[in-house]
Design a protein around this motif. Structure first.
Motif, short mmCIF file in Angstrom:
data_model
loop_
_atom_site.label_atom_id
_atom_site.label_comp_id
_atom_site.label_asym_id
_atom_site.label_seq_id
_atom_site.Cartn_x
_atom_site.Cartn_y
_atom_site.Cartn_z
N PHE A 101 7.98 -7.80 -22.13
CA PHE A 101 8.69 -8.27 -23.32
C PHE A 101 9.68 -7.17 -23.71
CE2 PHE A 101 5.07 -11.08 -23.41
CZ PHE A 101 5.65 -12.29 -23.76
N ILE A 102 10.72 -7.07 -22.92
CA ILE A 102 11.73 -6.01 -23.05
C ILE A 102 13.10 -6.66 -23.11
CG2 ILE A 102 12.69 -3.93 -22.01
CD1 ILE A 102 10.09 -3.83 -20.28
N ARG A 103 13.94 -6.18 -24.01
CA ARG A 103 15.32 -6.66 -24.08
C ARG A 103 16.24 -5.45 -24.21
NH1 ARG A 103 12.69 -10.42 -23.01
NH2 ARG A 103 12.82 -12.55 -23.78
N SER A 104 17.31 -5.45 -23.43
CA SER A 104 18.35 -4.45 -23.64
C SER A 104 19.22 -4.97 -24.79
CB SER A 104 19.18 -4.22 -22.38
OG SER A 104 19.87 -5.39 -22.04
N TYR A 105 19.94 -4.09 -25.44
CA TYR A 105 20.80 -4.54 -26.54
C TYR A 105 22.05 -3.68 -26.60
CZ TYR A 105 19.21 -0.57 -29.35
OH TYR A 105 18.94 0.69 -29.83
N ARG A 106 23.05 -4.26 -27.26
CA ARG A 106 24.30 -3.56 -27.52
C ARG A 106 24.75 -3.96 -28.92
NH1 ARG A 106 28.80 -5.30 -23.78
NH2 ARG A 106 28.90 -6.90 -25.33
N ILE A 107 25.05 -2.96 -29.74
CA ILE A 107 25.49 -3.19 -31.11
C ILE A 107 26.96 -2.80 -31.23
CG2 ILE A 107 25.22 -2.51 -33.53
CD1 ILE A 107 22.28 -1.91 -32.91
N SER A 108 27.75 -3.65 -31.87
CA SER A 108 29.14 -3.36 -32.16
C SER A 108 29.43 -3.84 -33.58
CB SER A 108 30.05 -4.07 -31.16
OG SER A 108 31.40 -3.84 -31.49
N GLY A 109 29.54 -2.88 -34.51
CA GLY A 109 29.73 -3.26 -35.92
C GLY A 109 28.48 -3.95 -36.42
N THR A 110 28.64 -5.18 -36.90
CA THR A 110 27.47 -5.96 -37.32
C THR A 110 27.05 -6.96 -36.24
OG1 THR A 110 28.86 -7.59 -38.44
CG2 THR A 110 28.01 -5.77 -39.78
N GLY A 111 27.70 -6.91 -35.08
CA GLY A 111 27.33 -7.79 -33.98
C GLY A 111 26.30 -7.15 -33.08
N ILE A 112 25.44 -7.98 -32.52
CA ILE A 112 24.43 -7.50 -31.58
C ILE A 112 24.26 -8.52 -30.47
CG2 ILE A 112 22.42 -8.49 -32.78
CD1 ILE A 112 20.96 -5.80 -32.05
N GLN A 113 23.99 -8.02 -29.30
CA GLN A 113 23.77 -8.89 -28.14
C GLN A 113 22.56 -8.34 -27.38
OE1 GLN A 113 26.98 -8.94 -25.34
NE2 GLN A 113 26.21 -10.74 -24.30
N PHE A 114 21.60 -9.22 -27.11
CA PHE A 114 20.42 -8.86 -26.33
C PHE A 114 20.53 -9.48 -24.95
CE2 PHE A 114 18.82 -8.20 -30.59
CZ PHE A 114 18.03 -7.07 -30.45
N GLY A 115 19.92 -8.83 -23.99
CA GLY A 115 19.91 -9.34 -22.63
C GLY A 115 18.70 -8.82 -21.88
N PRO A 116 18.65 -9.09 -20.58
CA PRO A 116 17.52 -8.59 -19.80
C PRO A 116 17.53 -7.07 -19.78
CG PRO A 116 19.22 -9.51 -18.36
CD PRO A 116 19.63 -9.80 -19.77
N PRO A 117 16.38 -6.47 -19.53
CA PRO A 117 16.34 -5.01 -19.51
C PRO A 117 17.25 -4.44 -18.44
CG PRO A 117 14.25 -5.94 -18.77
CD PRO A 117 15.11 -7.07 -19.23
N ALA A 118 17.76 -3.26 -18.72
CA ALA A 118 18.63 -2.59 -17.76
C ALA A 118 17.87 -2.37 -16.46
CB ALA A 118 19.11 -1.26 -18.34
N GLY A 119 18.55 -2.62 -15.34
CA GLY A 119 17.94 -2.42 -14.03
C GLY A 119 16.97 -3.50 -13.63
#
Length: 177
Positions: A101-119
């Motif tokens: 149960f792992i998610r990678s994420y990226r935050i930009s300002g108030t936006g966020i995007q989750f995806g599969p774990p890195a690698g």
């Protein structure tokens, strides 16, 4: 006879003032007071509108740390067993990590995007058994947490200093542990 009464009254009033308290001075110039100029008095600042009580405006820049799930989809998380997430600069997960149960994420300002774990790489070909995972009992609300993360598009700090992750009709409220 009047003078001794006035002096006595002044002495009594002075003894009631706390030590070091400033003595009030009468206002002699009413020209700057709104009621004397006919202008409306400015509204009194309410606690919610004063700068000291204003909500935090700092952007959420990372989910690194330990987090307690406090709400899912707008409802308080009141379960017999708490649910906690861990994070670093790139990922958010539920322990043990072997449960995936792992998610990678990226935050930009108030936006966020989750995806599969890195690698994580591409999914295995059809018919290939999945990589072994640890055997552990899963918390019943854990899939709801992951669904909220997968749908998320925004991340904001709440007035109570929590982190609200939301989007796609779902939300997750986290508080730092």
């Amino acid at each position: 006879m009047r003078l001794p009464i006035v002096l006595f009254s002044s002495a009594v009033l002075a003894s009631c003032a706390p030590d070091g308290a400033p003595t009030p001075t009468p206002v002699s110039d009413n020209a700057n007071r709104p009621e004397s100029t006919g202008a409306a008095a400015p509204p009194a600042a309410s606690p919610a509108s004063s700068p000291a009580a204003a909500p935090a405006t700092a952007l959420v820049t990372s989910l690194a740390g330990e987090w307690r799930v406090a709400g899912i989809d707008g409802a308080d998380f009141n379960e017999p067993v708490g649910l906690a997430l861990s994070g670093n600069a790139d990922e958010l997960w539920w322990e043990p990590r072997c449960a995936r149960f792992i998610r990678s994420y990226r935050i930009s300002g108030t936006g966020i995007q989750f995806g599969p774990p890195a690698g994580a790489g591409p999914p295995p070909p059809p018919g290939t058994p999945p990589e072994p995972v640890c055997t552990i009992g899963l918390l019943p609300r854990l899939p709801h947490v992951m669904r909220a993360l997968d749908a998320a598009t925004t991340v904001v700090r709440t007035e109570q200093n929590g982190v609200l992750i939301s989007g796609g009709g779902h939300s997750l409220l986290l508080f730092s542990q």
